[in-house]
Design a protein around this motif. Sequence first.
Motif, PDB file in Angstrom:
ATOM      1  N   TRP A   1       0.746  -1.411   0.106  1.00 35.69           N
ATOM      2  CA  TRP A   1      -0.060  -0.002   0.156  1.00 35.69           C
ATOM      3  C   TRP A   1       0.803   1.248  -0.142  1.00 35.69           C
ATOM      4  O   TRP A   1       0.185   2.419   0.324  1.00 35.69           O
ATOM      5  N   ALA A   2       2.082   1.069  -0.275  1.00 37.48           N
ATOM      6  CA  ALA A   2       3.219   2.243  -0.406  1.00 37.48           C
ATOM      7  C   ALA A   2       2.631   3.299  -1.278  1.00 37.48           C
ATOM      8  O   ALA A   2       2.042   2.900  -2.628  1.00 37.48           O
ATOM      9  N   PHE A   3       2.734   4.606  -1.130  1.00 34.38           N
ATOM     10  CA  PHE A   3       2.713   5.610  -2.217  1.00 34.38           C
ATOM     11  C   PHE A   3       3.874   6.245  -2.772  1.00 34.38           C
ATOM     12  O   PHE A   3       4.816   6.244  -1.955  1.00 34.38           O
ATOM     13  N   VAL A   4       3.588   6.403  -4.015  1.00 34.55           N
ATOM     14  CA  VAL A   4       4.857   7.136  -4.742  1.00 34.55           C
ATOM     15  C   VAL A   4       4.256   8.413  -4.883  1.00 34.55           C
ATOM     16  O   VAL A   4       3.588   8.973  -5.679  1.00 34.55           O
ATOM     17  N   PHE A   5       5.014   9.416  -3.945  1.00 34.90           N
ATOM     18  CA  PHE A   5       4.617  10.691  -3.953  1.00 34.90           C
ATOM     19  C   PHE A   5       5.555  11.483  -5.208  1.00 34.90           C
ATOM     20  O   PHE A   5       6.372  11.967  -5.074  1.00 34.90           O
ATOM     21  N   GLU A   6       4.948  11.654  -6.435  1.00 30.87           N
ATOM     22  CA  GLU A   6       5.513  11.909  -7.553  1.00 30.87           C
ATOM     23  C   GLU A   6       5.921  13.478  -7.591  1.00 30.87           C
ATOM     24  O   GLU A   6       6.968  13.801  -8.063  1.00 30.87           O
ATOM     25  N   HIS A   7       5.292  14.380  -6.648  1.00 28.38           N
ATOM     26  CA  HIS A   7       5.678  15.690  -6.472  1.00 28.38           C
ATOM     27  C   HIS A   7       7.000  15.894  -5.546  1.00 28.38           C
ATOM     28  O   HIS A   7       7.655  16.810  -5.726  1.00 28.38           O
ATOM     29  N   VAL A   8       7.470  14.745  -4.837  1.00 28.19           N
ATOM     30  CA  VAL A   8       8.359  14.713  -3.964  1.00 28.19           C
ATOM     31  C   VAL A   8       9.541  13.859  -4.760  1.00 28.19           C
ATOM     32  O   VAL A   8      10.944  14.518  -4.806  1.00 28.19           O
ATOM     33  N   ASP A   9       9.405  12.712  -4.980  1.00 27.34           N
ATOM     34  CA  ASP A   9      10.506  11.775  -5.578  1.00 27.34           C
ATOM     35  C   ASP A   9       9.688  10.466  -5.991  1.00 27.34           C
ATOM     36  O   ASP A   9       8.548  10.537  -6.022  1.00 27.34           O
ATOM     37  N   LEU A  10      10.493   9.616  -6.404  1.00 27.24           N
ATOM     38  CA  LEU A  10       9.920   8.420  -6.994  1.00 27.24           C
ATOM     39  C   LEU A  10      10.241   7.002  -6.300  1.00 27.24           C
ATOM     40  O   LEU A  10      10.141   6.144  -6.809  1.00 27.24           O
ATOM     41  N   LEU A  11      10.268   7.037  -4.710  1.00 29.63           N
ATOM     42  CA  LEU A  11      10.279   6.216  -3.713  1.00 29.63           C
ATOM     43  C   LEU A  11       9.143   5.854  -3.422  1.00 29.63           C
ATOM     44  O   LEU A  11       8.124   6.581  -3.051  1.00 29.63           O
ATOM     45  N   PRO A  12       8.603   4.469  -3.307  1.00 29.41           N
ATOM     46  CA  PRO A  12       7.588   4.290  -2.705  1.00 29.41           C
ATOM     47  C   PRO A  12       7.660   4.368  -1.137  1.00 29.41           C
ATOM     48  O   PRO A  12       8.680   4.099  -0.395  1.00 29.41           O
TER      49      PRO A  12
END
Length: 280
Positions: free
Chosen positions: A175-186
């Motif tokens: 259920w990890a989120f990849v916050f694309e505004h921040v970086d590309l890490l789950p």
Amino acid sequence: MTNYLLYILWNPDLEAFRLGPLAFRWYSLCWLVGLLLAYLVVKRLYKEQQIKDELFEPLFIYCFLGILIGARLGHCIFYQPDYYLTSWKGFIEMLLPIHIDPYGSWHMTGYQGLASHGGTLGLILALLLYVKNTGVGLWRVLDNIAIATGTTACFIRLGNLMNSEIIGKPTDLPWAFVFEHVDLLPRHPGQLYEAIAYALLFILMCYIYRKKPQLVGTGFYFGLCLTYIFTFRFFIEYTKEVQEAFEASLPIDMGQILSLPFVAVGAWYMAKGLNKAHKL
């Protein structure tokens, strides 16, 4: 190599909609929805407890200003004092929802940076003023507000989620989120964890209130609210990235440090409230 099909890609537009030149951000709307729900809940509680309508109406203004001012000052003083307290530019930006660029021009940004610990302190101080000016019993007011607090806290954290802020640490959980505004890490969706916890707090409060309405006015609900929220805050911090660089050198982060006094005070008022109720 990260397989992004395994995770939730998160890249929402920060703006919900526009009306001409006015932009309405999801974060602001979540704050307003949370405050509106708390307003409706407390209004119903006042009605059930036969408190006069004219004593309720000022309450929303006191709460709104107390939370906003406290949360803003809390963020600036606890998390970024080196920016906001060391220059006139920072001091002005602390008080006004603007950003001043190096050339002296400015633009509206909204209040970017609000701390829940400061909001809690601001709310308590605002309620003390409300009690002084209206004569409503202090513990009745604090307990009623505490019952409704979960609704506002839930939507504030949903606003943080829409802003992709207060992000969690990297994880490989499904259920990890990849916050694309921040970086590309789950990462852990820490904001969502908190939003769910606060929604459950509201359900718990309503359940106890229906079973034990006589506890309103003893301080029990106020104590339960503080203990629940800040105990959860303490442990959820282990899934979050530090918000400011100086926290990396601390054994526990600033959010955890600020949570401990609230937990202790909350537990004390819960015990005191139960003891008072048994004597009635």
